[in-house]
Scaffold this active site. Structure first.
Site, short mmCIF file in Angstrom:
data_model
loop_
_atom_site.label_atom_id
_atom_site.label_comp_id
_atom_site.label_asym_id
_atom_site.label_seq_id
_atom_site.Cartn_x
_atom_site.Cartn_y
_atom_site.Cartn_z
N GLU A 318 0.82 -1.21 0.00
CA GLU A 318 0.00 0.00 0.00
C GLU A 318 0.85 1.27 0.00
O GLU A 318 0.82 2.03 0.96
CB GLU A 318 -0.90 0.00 1.24
CG GLU A 318 -1.76 -1.23 1.39
CD GLU A 318 -2.55 -1.23 2.69
OE1 GLU A 318 -3.74 -1.56 2.64
OE2 GLU A 318 -1.98 -0.90 3.75
N PRO A 319 1.60 1.51 -1.05
CA PRO A 319 2.42 2.73 -1.06
C PRO A 319 1.57 3.98 -1.32
O PRO A 319 0.67 3.95 -2.16
CB PRO A 319 3.38 2.50 -2.24
CG PRO A 319 2.64 1.58 -3.15
CD PRO A 319 1.74 0.72 -2.28
N ARG A 321 2.99 7.67 -0.20
CA ARG A 321 4.07 8.63 -0.36
C ARG A 321 5.00 8.29 -1.53
O ARG A 321 5.37 9.17 -2.31
CB ARG A 321 4.90 8.62 0.94
CG ARG A 321 6.08 9.52 1.01
CD ARG A 321 6.94 9.10 2.21
NE ARG A 321 6.11 8.79 3.37
CZ ARG A 321 5.84 9.65 4.34
NH1 ARG A 321 6.37 10.84 4.32
NH2 ARG A 321 5.06 9.28 5.34
N ARG A 358 4.01 19.24 7.59
CA ARG A 358 4.87 18.14 8.00
C ARG A 358 6.12 18.58 8.76
O ARG A 358 6.59 17.89 9.65
CB ARG A 358 5.25 17.26 6.80
CG ARG A 358 4.04 16.51 6.23
CD ARG A 358 4.43 15.42 5.24
NE ARG A 358 5.19 14.36 5.86
CZ ARG A 358 6.49 14.24 5.83
NH1 ARG A 358 7.23 15.09 5.14
NH2 ARG A 358 7.09 13.25 6.44
N TYR A 362 5.95 16.81 12.17
CA TYR A 362 6.84 15.64 12.29
C TYR A 362 8.30 16.04 12.35
O TYR A 362 9.17 15.18 12.27
CB TYR A 362 6.68 14.71 11.08
CG TYR A 362 5.29 14.22 10.81
CD1 TYR A 362 4.60 13.49 11.77
CD2 TYR A 362 4.66 14.45 9.59
CE1 TYR A 362 3.32 13.01 11.51
CE2 TYR A 362 3.39 13.99 9.33
CZ TYR A 362 2.72 13.26 10.30
OH TYR A 362 1.47 12.79 10.04
N CYS A 389 0.87 32.92 11.81
CA CYS A 389 1.17 33.51 13.11
C CYS A 389 1.61 32.45 14.10
O CYS A 389 0.92 32.18 15.08
CB CYS A 389 -0.05 34.27 13.62
SG CYS A 389 -0.45 35.59 12.50
N GLU A 390 2.72 31.80 13.79
CA GLU A 390 3.29 30.73 14.62
C GLU A 390 4.78 30.76 14.38
O GLU A 390 5.21 30.73 13.23
CB GLU A 390 2.83 29.35 14.11
CG GLU A 390 1.44 28.94 14.42
CD GLU A 390 1.23 28.50 15.85
OE1 GLU A 390 2.20 28.04 16.48
OE2 GLU A 390 0.11 28.66 16.32
N TYR A 419 0.79 14.01 1.74
CA TYR A 419 0.55 14.55 3.08
C TYR A 419 0.81 16.06 3.17
O TYR A 419 1.13 16.57 4.24
CB TYR A 419 1.38 13.78 4.14
CG TYR A 419 1.15 12.29 4.04
CD1 TYR A 419 -0.10 11.75 4.36
CD2 TYR A 419 2.13 11.43 3.56
CE1 TYR A 419 -0.34 10.40 4.23
CE2 TYR A 419 1.90 10.07 3.42
CZ TYR A 419 0.66 9.56 3.76
OH TYR A 419 0.41 8.23 3.61
C1 LIG Z 1 -0.68 5.60 5.73
C2 LIG Z 1 -0.85 4.20 5.35
C3 LIG Z 1 -0.26 3.73 4.19
C4 LIG Z 1 0.61 4.57 3.29
O1 LIG Z 1 1.78 5.01 3.90
P1 LIG Z 1 2.89 5.73 2.99
O2 LIG Z 1 3.94 6.12 3.97
O3 LIG Z 1 2.24 6.91 2.36
O4 LIG Z 1 3.34 4.73 1.99
C5 LIG Z 1 -0.50 2.42 3.83
N1 LIG Z 1 -1.28 1.61 4.58
C6 LIG Z 1 -1.86 2.04 5.72
C7 LIG Z 1 -2.72 1.11 6.48
C8 LIG Z 1 -1.67 3.34 6.14
O5 LIG Z 1 -2.24 3.74 7.28
#
Ligand SMILES: *Cc1c(COP(=O)(O)O)cnc(C)c1O
Length: 461
Positions: A318-319, A321, A358, A362, A389-390, A419
């Protein structure tokens, strides 16, 4: 916040920046790994994307704006699909979702993860086939689960016992038999070059492996005739460069798979190892090509299946990013340049934490380049900040820019596809920037700029 970066943020490394940051040989050079694949600097000096100059783009669309390299996005989809042939590649929609991107994901044959009713609505509005979608989330509402069932979403990833009960009731009512995965919390938390493996994991997602909840959930679902259990799911973190965390996670999930087989004689068909593959935000990041990732992950799955004497399940990843992140840069205009007591130079741009949270959220690192022209001036260490304003409204903590950077200059920050727009806010009532896709010398708005009228339209009174 990681301790070594906290120092950089709060100034004890002062105006030298982090230890790894060195003045560039050529302040006009674009480091290829940081930029969308069609980006280059033209002879005359301006940066181009998809054959279009940022000078023209800024004139047409204004700043700040996100520019998406459509060829880059498509090539990353293809790279993942080819590298993970035989697996299902789900694009994580939360990284950035709009109808145009959903269409690209669909045309490139990828699957799609959503994790809210809103994301589901965008995906369906763009005509994405529901059976190629996965639905995530630790607190899906009854209404969201109902919509997922009605649409025929291909996989619902179960995250709690209450959700098992809820979905069971809804499935019975509707006469449907949804395909489900069980999200397993494996006690591995991976970030960048390190991972932490513990027996327990203190987080809100999934069923704990160590405590036995994951096994119990699998048995409950297998005993429920209206739920069709297809497999187990694990997601261990984000911005990961090292696959050793996946190795531990895979071993633990497949041990559970073997336990389920031993208890019920069922070998689950699928294994979803989640996303989190890292990208380059600065020259310090060296991400692996999709092909290398696939080789390593396939090897891990083969080895762990052999160890547990399991048939190899169908793999999903599940990519998010890694697909959309590098395809976009944000273009800003510089408004002020302030040298503060010889300590640091602050370059203020016309956006900030509302279009890229981010850095503040982060402590993420980014890079930037002077985009509208070349410069012969020497490099100057600067901090790129926004207009909010931060004092924590930082876009790029430390970057060498040409010392003649001045108001009116265009600044581009790469790696902002994931993101950034999806986490954008209206803080200070700053309207959110547009997303403009560029390809083969042509550009088109895919998410329009928000206006003050849009903001006022919500204000009742
Ligand atoms: C956020 C998330 C992703 C994707 O993460 P990336 O860092 O964008 O690749 C995949 N699977 C699940 C369950 C997530 O919560």
């Amino acid at each position: 916040m990681r301790a070594h970066e906290a120092g950089a943020l709060h100034g004890d490394i002062g105006n030298r920046g982090p230890a790894w940051l060195r003045p560039p040989q050529d302040v006009n050079a674009l480091v290829p790994q940081l930029w969308p694949r069609t980006v280059r600097r033209a002879e005359a000096g301006a940066v181009e994307i998809g054959g279009v100059s940022v000078l023209d783009l800024a004139a047409e669309y204004g700043t700040p704006a996100y520019f998406l390299d459509e060829d880059d996005l498509r090539s990353r989809c293809r790279d993942f699909a080819a590298a993970f042939a035989g697996a299902d590649v789900y694009y994580a929609g939360k990284s950035f979702l709009c109808k145009a991107v959903v269409k690209v994901i669909n045309e490139e044959g990828l699957f799609l993860d959503v994790c809210s009713g809103g994301e589901l609505a965008v995906a369906l509005a763009a005509g994405f086939p529901a059976e190629r979608m996965g639905f995530h989330g630790n607190n899906k509402s009854v209404s969201e689960l109902t919509r997922a069932l009605d649409a025929g979403v291909g996989r619902i990833i179960l995250d709690s016992f209450q959700e098992i009960d809820r979905l069971t009731a809804l499935a019975r009512e509707s006469g449907k038999r949804p395909k489900v995965l069980i999200r397993v919390t494996v006690g591995v938390e991976a970030h960048t070059h390190e991972f932490i493996a513990t027996a327990h994991e203190d987080q809100k997602f999934g069923f704990s492996l160590a405590g036995g909840a994951a096994f119990e959930a699998a048995i409950r679902v297998l005993d429920e005739d209206v739920l069709d259990l297809h497999g187990l799911h694990s997601h261990i973190g984000s911005q990961i460069f090292d696959t050793s965390g996946f190795e531990v996670a895979t071993r633990r999930v497949l041990e559970l798979q073997a336990q389920i087989r031993d208890a019920r004689g069922v070998e689950l068909e699928e294994l979803d190892l989640g996303g989190g593959f890292g990208i380059a935000y600065t020259t310090q990041d060296d991400p692996s090509p999709a092909g290398d990732l696939a080789k390593r992950i396939n090897k891990i799955v083969d080895a762990e299946c052999a160890a547990e004497n399991l048939r190899r399940p169908r793999l999903s990843i599940e990519p998010g990013r890694a697909i959309v992140g590098p395809a976009v840069f944000t273009l800003y205009e510089v408004g002020t340049v302030k040298d503060v007591d010889g300590i640091r130079t602050y370059v203020s741009v016309d956006g900030g934490m509302s279009d890229n949270i981010r850095t503040a959220l982060y402590d993420a690192s980014y890079s930037a380049t002077l985009a509208g022209r070349k410069s012969d001036a020497p490099p100057l260490l600067a901090r790129v900040v926004g207009k909010h304003c931060e004092s924590g409204d930082i876009v790029v903590k430390d970057e060498f820019l040409p010392a003649d950077v001045q108001p009116g200059d265009l600044l581009a920050v790469p790696g902002t596809g994931a993101y950034c727009r999806s986490m954008a806010s209206n803080y200070n009532h700053v309207p959110r920037p547009p997303v403009v896709a560029v390809r083969d010398g042509a550009s088109r708005v895919i998410v329009r700029r928000e206006t003050e009228d849009d903001l006022l339209a919500l204000d009742v009174g």
